[in-house]
Design a protein around this motif. Structure first.
Motif, PDB file in Angstrom:
ATOM      1  N   GLU A  75      33.637 110.307  88.748  1.00 26.07           N
ATOM      2  CA  GLU A  75      34.246 110.307  87.149  1.00 26.07           C
ATOM      3  C   GLU A  75      35.434 111.096  86.481  1.00 26.07           C
ATOM      4  OE1 GLU A  75      31.270 111.075  87.874  1.00 26.07           O
ATOM      5  OE2 GLU A  75      30.858 113.379  86.723  1.00 26.07           O
ATOM      6  N   HIS A  76      35.754 112.378  87.208  1.00 30.10           N
ATOM      7  CA  HIS A  76      36.584 113.095  86.828  1.00 30.10           C
ATOM      8  C   HIS A  76      37.990 112.945  86.886  1.00 30.10           C
ATOM      9  CE1 HIS A  76      32.989 115.732  85.435  1.00 30.10           C
ATOM     10  NE2 HIS A  76      33.097 114.808  84.893  1.00 30.10           N
ATOM     11  N   THR A  97      31.934 119.219  81.984  1.00 29.46           N
ATOM     12  CA  THR A  97      31.117 118.872  82.497  1.00 29.46           C
ATOM     13  C   THR A  97      30.608 120.359  81.519  1.00 29.46           C
ATOM     14  OG1 THR A  97      31.346 118.273  84.667  1.00 29.46           O
ATOM     15  CG2 THR A  97      29.179 119.136  83.688  1.00 29.46           C
ATOM     16  N   HIS A 134      34.166 115.688  76.027  1.00 30.39           N
ATOM     17  CA  HIS A 134      33.961 115.465  77.857  1.00 30.39           C
ATOM     18  C   HIS A 134      33.369 113.961  78.043  1.00 30.39           C
ATOM     19  CE1 HIS A 134      33.359 115.727  81.961  1.00 30.39           C
ATOM     20  NE2 HIS A 134      32.926 115.912  82.082  1.00 30.39           N
ATOM     21  N   ASP A 190      34.158 111.394  80.451  1.00 29.63           N
ATOM     22  CA  ASP A 190      33.810 110.866  81.491  1.00 29.63           C
ATOM     23  C   ASP A 190      33.327 108.933  80.999  1.00 29.63           C
ATOM     24  OD1 ASP A 190      32.590 112.909  82.294  1.00 29.63           O
ATOM     25  OD2 ASP A 190      30.195 112.475  80.379  1.00 29.63           O
ATOM     26  N   HIS A 235      26.553 108.459  81.776  1.00 31.00           N
ATOM     27  CA  HIS A 235      26.615 107.902  82.821  1.00 31.00           C
ATOM     28  C   HIS A 235      25.542 106.638  82.904  1.00 31.00           C
ATOM     29  CE1 HIS A 235      29.679 110.514  84.060  1.00 31.00           C
ATOM     30  NE2 HIS A 235      29.092 111.029  84.063  1.00 31.00           N
TER      31      HIS A 235
HETATM   32 ZN   LIG Z   1      32.041 114.539  83.545  1.00 28.39          ZN
END
Ligand SMILES: [Zn+2]
Length: 275
Positions: free
Chosen positions: A73-74, A186, A231, A235, A258
């Motif tokens: 994801e990043h 994160t 953050h 994501d 997520h």
């Molecule tokens: Zn993340």
């Protein structure tokens, strides 16, 4: 700066994966074909066709042969945030390196080799009807609403954080993304760490690649006062990139993560498939 950018040469990173704790490497290569592709074996698989799993505190992509790549994801959020929609990704290992737990290093390095795109990009996904996915057990939801610009709102709520409710807003702009979203790290709550480790996750986690919130507040300095919800926007950008195209709409996440993001992606993919 144009909204769509492309790479003039390859760029790569090596390091430990957040969850596996194993060394891995990833390379992003230029491409003229619209879309983002992953190399698997001898083939190149479009991101938009990959199965994804968001249930393990990160997003894993799963290839047809069963191969899995964790924590995409990043890097994907950095590509999407910079407006890069022509690229081929090659990963060696089971996970994309965590680096500092944010998209900062990916974004800085990609930015150095990105120019205005000459080729047409993939068509954006225009949200024309509201779509929402929710978790009824805790009231969390992620929704996509029609809007004239790509916008993101993230609201986090943790009883043990002070303040317990925080929010961040981002109006998508590739020239703003590197400073406003990419560096948000994160994070984890100190009380969750034991449970996460017992699930075999975060084996590579440390204060170098994650922000820890203890009862007394963050352990170490914050990069933004609202770093946690910020953050979540990184994501969201990364998870929505699994559509293989930018999204034009207002994405609103309340206590999302997520698992919900991937459910939204699956709903949007089904809408794409029937239109
Ligand atoms: Zn993340």
């Amino acid at each position: 700066m144009k909204p769509l950018r492309a790479l003039i040469r390859s760029v790569g990173w090596k390091g430990k994966g957040l969850h596996t704790g194993e060394e891995s490497s990833v390379e992003v290569r230029p491409s003229r074909r619209p879309g983002i592709y992953f190399i698997n074996g001898d083939g190149e698989v479009p991101l938009s066709s990959l199965e994804a799993d968001g249930t393990g505190r990160g997003t894993t992509v799963i290839f047809e042969d069963g191969r899995r790549v964790m924590t995409v994801e990043h890097l994907l959020g950095s590509l999407s945030g910079l407006g890069i929609w022509h690229a081929v990704i090659r990963v060696e290992g089971k996970e994309i390196p965590a680096l500092d737990g944010s998209g900062r290093i990916f974004t800085e390095d990609l930015d150095k080799v990105a120019v205005d795109a000459k080729d047409e990009g993939p068509l954006p996904f225009i949200i024309t009807n509201s779509v929402m996915v929710e978790n009824q057990s805790n009231g969390a939801f992620v929704a996509a609403f029609p809007a004239l610009k790509s916008r993101f709102t993230s609201v986090t709520r943790y009883d043990d954080m002070d303040p317990s409710t925080q929010s961040a807003e981002y109006s998508h702009d590739p020239s703003v993304f590197p400073g406003a979203v990419a560096p948000a790290r994160t994070f984890v709550l100190e009380k969750e760490i034991e449970g996460i480790l017992s699930r075999g996750l975060a084996r590579g986690g440390s204060l170098e690649n994650a922000l820890v919130f203890g009862r007394q507040g963050p352990v170490g300095p914050l990069r933004f006062p609202d770093e946690a919800p910020r953050h979540k926007i990184l994501d969201l950008l990364g998870d929505l990139a699994l559509l293989g195209r930018p999204v034009l709409g207002h994405i609103f996440s309340y206590k999302g993560g997520h698992a919900l993001n991937i459910r939204l992606v699956e709903r949007l993919r089904r809408i794409l498939a029937i239109n």
